[in-house]
Write an enzyme that holds these catalytic residues in place. Structure first.
Site, PDB file in Angstrom:
ATOM      1  N   ASP A 266       0.864  -1.167   0.000  1.00 35.67           N
ATOM      2  CA  ASP A 266       0.000   0.000   0.000  1.00 35.67           C
ATOM      3  C   ASP A 266       0.912   1.233   0.000  1.00 35.67           C
ATOM      4  OD1 ASP A 266      -2.360   1.634   0.399  1.00 35.67           O
ATOM      5  OD2 ASP A 266      -1.746   1.795   2.492  1.00 35.67           O
ATOM      6  N   ASP A 268      -0.220   5.066   0.907  1.00 42.41           N
ATOM      7  CA  ASP A 268      -0.485   6.058   1.948  1.00 42.41           C
ATOM      8  C   ASP A 268      -0.410   5.425   3.332  1.00 42.41           C
ATOM      9  OD1 ASP A 268      -1.022   7.382  -0.361  1.00 42.41           O
ATOM     10  OD2 ASP A 268      -2.936   8.218   0.285  1.00 42.41           O
ATOM     11  N   GLU A 275      -1.520  10.643   4.160  1.00 41.90           N
ATOM     12  CA  GLU A 275      -2.647  10.281   3.312  1.00 41.90           C
ATOM     13  C   GLU A 275      -2.731  11.374   2.249  1.00 41.90           C
ATOM     14  OE1 GLU A 275      -4.682   7.680   3.233  1.00 41.90           O
ATOM     15  OE2 GLU A 275      -3.888   6.652   5.013  1.00 41.90           O
ATOM     16  N   LYS A 403      -7.240  -4.477  -5.392  1.00 33.00           N
ATOM     17  CA  LYS A 403      -5.892  -4.755  -4.875  1.00 33.00           C
ATOM     18  C   LYS A 403      -5.642  -6.260  -4.820  1.00 33.00           C
ATOM     19  CE  LYS A 403      -4.843  -0.672  -2.063  1.00 33.00           C
ATOM     20  NZ  LYS A 403      -4.340  -0.200  -0.763  1.00 33.00           N
TER      21      LYS A 403
END
Length: 483
Positions: A266, A268, A275, A403
């Site tokens: 991932d 952020d 973020e 994802k």
């Protein structure tokens, strides 16, 4: 004049004083033996010579389950030097039906040890009258230290922290306590599968005061009583982590643990510390509103795709070059560059799968040497050179399902079994990919993610600590980073 007595030559065979060989005493794993069983040892140690045909009278019943590999062979004597050699194959030839071995990687929370340098037994300058603060839940030792946010029933009162008494590292007593905890989980195993055997390695950074230790053990708890994926969440393990200010990640001891080939991240709050959408919102003065939606989405309280559209709509009118302005403000997570460098030198394929935005994902891929970058695409108005507040419909939204699909498709494209993949993330939209990968690690993640992910790591000194999960030592990591 009497000749000097020659020095005693080194020997690895039976010692008349100890009755056991050097190799016997230093075996990593001892063969299980549930009852008395005659062996060659007993025959060799008899004062009278035993006829060769007497060997046929030895009984190795199925009840004793002692393999031939566990019986030390006769010593071999070198005619030239007189040095005595022997060898044992206990680890080389497992018995048929032996249970699987598991590996526990223990990380000590060295960044925030409890009561550092206050206890008189651990710090010479300290005095017995020095004040010791009241025990607290160590940061990172639980999904959250806030009772209001605790996802289950409130935790039991905290046990006394033991690391400030016995050392701010993985001490010998800490290891002994861990093995005792594992042994207590075997209560429902069959009688012949209740003898715990183990070995350990200190991975970093000091062999005398290790911060990271790897413990290999067998047998695992009976799956019908405690499945593998629930062992790290067992109350006994959780209590041990809180007492000793550490975290434990469990993996099957297979070749795929040591030789993974694909890792997805991932972006952020994982590879970077911000973020991104919140930072963009700050340009138009709506950061507070956007950040509130982001937090609820990352905690799994809102549908990610719907919340993303709602947040993006608030960005209407933001200059299209906002990503270029943001790049100098982005903080890459400590250890991320070193982690990616190590993994690339080990032959990994690396990818970032982000619920953020493509321009920054592409930039980050270049900074870290990643092979692939997947993120969301925003629409901009070419005439006004501003964002329209919409997502490009030509590209799928990178939510939790996408994802997971990207991880599977990348592994399939590279012909990599999922068991040889690794995923790292912190938000609720990362949970499916964390559960799909061979090793899914919640890195300093939200409470819901820590409860559901296969593994969690909150107390790592940096992201580079993830390399220890592959079984590498500090020395080997330094070799990968050198040059």
């Amino acid at each position: 004049m009497a000749s000097p007595i020659p020095p005693r030559k080194p020997s690895l065979a039976k010692d008349s004083l100890t009755g056991s060989s050097y190799l016997d005493d230093h075996l990593e794993y001892k063969a299980r033996q549930t009852g008395p069983s005659p062996s060659i040892d007993g025959v060799l140690e008899q004062p009278a010579r035993v006829p060769r045909n007497a060997m046929s009278n030895l009984s190795l019943s199925s009840a004793s389950r002692r393999s031939i590999s566990a019986i030390p062979p006769s010593p071999i004597i070198s005619q030239e030097s007189g040095t005595v050699h022997t060898i044992s194959h206990t680890n080389c030839i497992p018995e048929p039906g032996d249970p699987a071995r598991l590996v526990a990687t223990i990380f000590y929370n060295s960044s925030t040890p409890r009561h550092p340098h206050l206890h008189p037994d651990q710090s010479p300058p300290a005095k017995p009258t020095d004040f010791i603060p009241a025990p607290e839940i160590a940061e990172g030792s639980a999904p959250t230290t806030s009772i209001q946010e605790y996802p289950l029933e409130p935790p039991a009162p905290e046990p006394e922290p033991l690391d400030h008494l016995y050392g701010a590292y993985i001490s010998q007593l800490c290891l002994t306590h861990f093995l005792s905890t594992l042994d207590s989980l075997l209560i429902h195993n069959e009688p012949e599968e209740r003898r715990l055997t183990s070995s350990h390695r200190c991975l970093a950074p000091d062999p005398f005061k290790p911060r990271v230790m790897e413990v290999t053990f067998t047998p695992p708890p009976k799956p019908q009583y405690l499945p593998f994926d629930l062992i790290p969440k067992h109350e006994s393990i959780y209590k041990f982590e809180r007492e000793w200010n550490c975290e434990i990640i469990l993996q099957p001891n297979t070749v795929y643990r040591r030789h993974k080939r694909l890792c997805v991240f991932d972006m952020d709050s994982t590879l970077i510390q911000q973020e991104v959408i919140d930072e963009i919102a700050a340009f138009v003065g709506v950061k507070k509103e956007v950040a509130a939606i982001t937090e609820r989405a990352m905690n799994g309280e809102l549908d990610f795709a719907a919340s993303l559209k709602a947040r993006v709509s608030l960005l209407k009118g933001v200059p299209a070059d906002v990503f270029e302005r943001l790049k100098p403000k982005i903080v890459i997570t400590p250890g991320a560059k070193e982690l990616c460098k190590c993994l690339k030198r080990l032959g990994f394929t690396l990818a970032v799968l982000s619920g953020g935005f493509q321009p920054l994902a592409d930039w980050l891929a270049g900074e870290l040497g990643l092979d692939h970058a997947f993120a969301n695409h925003l629409v901009s108005n070419e005439k006004t050179n501003t964002l329209t507040g919409e997502l490009d419909p030509a590209y799928p939204i990178v939510d939790s399902a996408h994802k997971q699909a990207l991880l599977i498709s990348l592994a399939k494209e590279k012909k990599i079994p999922l068991a040889q993949t690794m995923a790292v993330g912190d938000g609720a939209n990362d949970i499916p990919m964390l559960k799909t990968a061979g090793l899914g690690v919640a890195w300093k993640a939200k409470s819901k993610v820590q409860m559901e992910a296969p593994a969690r790591l909150n107390i790592g000194e940096s992201m580079l600590d993830l390399v220890y999960l592959l079984g590498l030592t500090k020395e080997e990591i330094d070799q990968l980073l050198s040059g």
